[in-house]
Design a protein around this motif. Structure first.
Motif, PDB file in Angstrom:
ATOM      1  N   ILE A  94     -11.522  -0.958  67.056  1.00  0.00           N
ATOM      2  CA  ILE A  94     -10.754   0.220  66.672  1.00  0.00           C
ATOM      3  C   ILE A  94      -9.488   0.271  67.522  1.00  0.00           C
ATOM      4  O   ILE A  94      -9.516  -0.045  68.714  1.00  0.00           O
ATOM      5  CB  ILE A  94     -11.580   1.517  66.826  1.00  0.00           C
ATOM      6  CG1 ILE A  94     -10.841   2.708  66.204  1.00  0.00           C
ATOM      7  CG2 ILE A  94     -11.943   1.779  68.278  1.00  0.00           C
ATOM      8  CD1 ILE A  94     -11.697   3.959  66.086  1.00  0.00           C
ATOM      9  N   TYR A 125     -16.671   3.919  54.041  1.00  0.00           N
ATOM     10  CA  TYR A 125     -16.134   4.160  55.383  1.00  0.00           C
ATOM     11  C   TYR A 125     -15.145   5.320  55.317  1.00  0.00           C
ATOM     12  O   TYR A 125     -14.224   5.320  54.484  1.00  0.00           O
ATOM     13  CB  TYR A 125     -15.445   2.904  55.911  1.00  0.00           C
ATOM     14  CG  TYR A 125     -16.406   1.837  56.328  1.00  0.00           C
ATOM     15  CD1 TYR A 125     -17.168   1.140  55.389  1.00  0.00           C
ATOM     16  CD2 TYR A 125     -16.585   1.521  57.674  1.00  0.00           C
ATOM     17  CE1 TYR A 125     -18.074   0.162  55.777  1.00  0.00           C
ATOM     18  CE2 TYR A 125     -17.477   0.544  58.075  1.00  0.00           C
ATOM     19  CZ  TYR A 125     -18.221  -0.134  57.120  1.00  0.00           C
ATOM     20  OH  TYR A 125     -19.121  -1.091  57.511  1.00  0.00           O
ATOM     21  N   SER A 126     -15.326   6.275  56.228  1.00  0.00           N
ATOM     22  CA  SER A 126     -14.472   7.464  56.258  1.00  0.00           C
ATOM     23  C   SER A 126     -13.855   7.629  57.639  1.00  0.00           C
ATOM     24  O   SER A 126     -14.505   7.371  58.663  1.00  0.00           O
ATOM     25  CB  SER A 126     -15.282   8.715  55.924  1.00  0.00           C
ATOM     26  OG  SER A 126     -15.832   8.639  54.631  1.00  0.00           O
ATOM     27  N   CYS A 127     -12.635   8.082  57.616  1.00  0.00           N
ATOM     28  CA  CYS A 127     -11.891   8.322  58.839  1.00  0.00           C
ATOM     29  C   CYS A 127     -12.042   9.786  59.245  1.00  0.00           C
ATOM     30  O   CYS A 127     -12.086  10.675  58.381  1.00  0.00           O
ATOM     31  CB  CYS A 127     -10.425   7.978  58.589  1.00  0.00           C
ATOM     32  SG  CYS A 127      -9.294   8.401  59.899  1.00  0.00           S
ATOM     33  N   TRP A 135     -14.091   6.210  62.944  1.00  0.00           N
ATOM     34  CA  TRP A 135     -14.548   5.722  61.650  1.00  0.00           C
ATOM     35  C   TRP A 135     -16.052   5.907  61.544  1.00  0.00           C
ATOM     36  O   TRP A 135     -16.789   5.567  62.469  1.00  0.00           O
ATOM     37  CB  TRP A 135     -14.203   4.244  61.477  1.00  0.00           C
ATOM     38  CG  TRP A 135     -12.750   3.980  61.262  1.00  0.00           C
ATOM     39  CD1 TRP A 135     -11.828   3.642  62.205  1.00  0.00           C
ATOM     40  CD2 TRP A 135     -12.056   4.049  60.016  1.00  0.00           C
ATOM     41  NE1 TRP A 135     -10.595   3.497  61.627  1.00  0.00           N
ATOM     42  CE2 TRP A 135     -10.705   3.736  60.279  1.00  0.00           C
ATOM     43  CE3 TRP A 135     -12.428   4.332  58.707  1.00  0.00           C
ATOM     44  CZ2 TRP A 135      -9.735   3.702  59.277  1.00  0.00           C
ATOM     45  CZ3 TRP A 135     -11.465   4.295  57.712  1.00  0.00           C
ATOM     46  CH2 TRP A 135     -10.128   3.978  58.000  1.00  0.00           C
ATOM     47  N   CYS A 166      -5.994   4.336  58.498  1.00  0.00           N
ATOM     48  CA  CYS A 166      -6.082   5.761  58.201  1.00  0.00           C
ATOM     49  C   CYS A 166      -4.869   6.430  58.830  1.00  0.00           C
ATOM     50  O   CYS A 166      -4.686   6.364  60.048  1.00  0.00           O
ATOM     51  CB  CYS A 166      -7.373   6.334  58.761  1.00  0.00           C
ATOM     52  SG  CYS A 166      -7.503   8.122  58.666  1.00  0.00           S
ATOM     53  N   GLU A 197      -6.587   6.848  53.636  1.00  0.00           N
ATOM     54  CA  GLU A 197      -7.229   5.604  54.062  1.00  0.00           C
ATOM     55  C   GLU A 197      -6.868   4.472  53.110  1.00  0.00           C
ATOM     56  O   GLU A 197      -6.612   4.692  51.922  1.00  0.00           O
ATOM     57  CB  GLU A 197      -8.748   5.778  54.077  1.00  0.00           C
ATOM     58  CG  GLU A 197      -9.222   6.867  55.019  1.00  0.00           C
ATOM     59  CD  GLU A 197     -10.593   7.384  54.654  1.00  0.00           C
ATOM     60  OE1 GLU A 197     -11.215   8.047  55.491  1.00  0.00           O
ATOM     61  OE2 GLU A 197     -11.046   7.126  53.525  1.00  0.00           O
ATOM     62  N   ARG A 213     -19.449   5.615  58.588  1.00  0.00           N
ATOM     63  CA  ARG A 213     -19.826   4.991  57.328  1.00  0.00           C
ATOM     64  C   ARG A 213     -21.143   5.561  56.834  1.00  0.00           C
ATOM     65  O   ARG A 213     -21.963   6.046  57.609  1.00  0.00           O
ATOM     66  CB  ARG A 213     -19.939   3.467  57.473  1.00  0.00           C
ATOM     67  CG  ARG A 213     -21.092   2.989  58.342  1.00  0.00           C
ATOM     68  CD  ARG A 213     -21.015   1.475  58.525  1.00  0.00           C
ATOM     69  NE  ARG A 213     -22.116   0.979  59.351  1.00  0.00           N
ATOM     70  CZ  ARG A 213     -22.208  -0.275  59.765  1.00  0.00           C
ATOM     71  NH1 ARG A 213     -21.260  -1.176  59.444  1.00  0.00           N
ATOM     72  NH2 ARG A 213     -23.228  -0.660  60.513  1.00  0.00           N
ATOM     73  N   LEU A 271      -9.313  -0.037  61.832  1.00  0.00           N
ATOM     74  CA  LEU A 271     -10.610  -0.618  62.133  1.00  0.00           C
ATOM     75  C   LEU A 271     -10.572  -2.057  61.649  1.00  0.00           C
ATOM     76  O   LEU A 271     -10.572  -2.314  60.440  1.00  0.00           O
ATOM     77  CB  LEU A 271     -11.751   0.143  61.456  1.00  0.00           C
ATOM     78  CG  LEU A 271     -13.149  -0.348  61.820  1.00  0.00           C
ATOM     79  CD1 LEU A 271     -13.449  -0.062  63.297  1.00  0.00           C
ATOM     80  CD2 LEU A 271     -14.213   0.292  60.940  1.00  0.00           C
TER      81      LEU A 271
END
Length: 122
Positions: A69, A93-95, A36, A22, A6, A38, A80
């Protein structure tokens, strides 16, 4: 092994914009969905936006009309675009990618990125 990398987080003032990226790499036969999530301090992780391989998108109510997105399917990248950012958007924030390893099985696997910090503050 499948890995997600990311990028794009950082510090931005309220009303500003950021774009997260990502990239998925490794033993991927096909990607069925990307998304995505969070997580803010003291809160549960929540889905921000998701997109299927067919291009169907869904968004959390709190980000509709502000976040978008999108994907580059040829390169296994999900983006994003975050506009009109608010302090309450501050979070890690994570993919997430849901994929198949081969044509011989319909089993889906999930892989997560390491997370990127987004801080919205003046």
């Amino acid at each position: 092994q499948v890995q997600l990398v990311e990028s794009g987080g950082g510090l931005v003032q309220p009303g500003g914009s950021l774009r997260l990226s990502c990239t998925a790499s490794g033993s991927i036969f096909s990607i069925n969905a990307m998304g995505w999530y969070r997580q803010a301090p003291g809160k549960q992780r929540e889905l921000v936006a998701g997109i299927t391989s067919g291009g169907i998108t869904n968004y959390a109510d709190s980000v509709k009309a502000r976040f978008t997105i999108s994907t580059n399917n040829a390169k296994n990248i999900v983006y994003l675009q975050m506009n009109s950012l608010k302090p309450e958007d501050t979070a890690v924030y994570s993919c997430n990618v849901r994929y198949r390893r081969g044509s011989w099985s319909s089993h889906e696997y999930d892989v997560w990125g390491q997370g990127t910090q987004v801080t919205v503050s003046s």
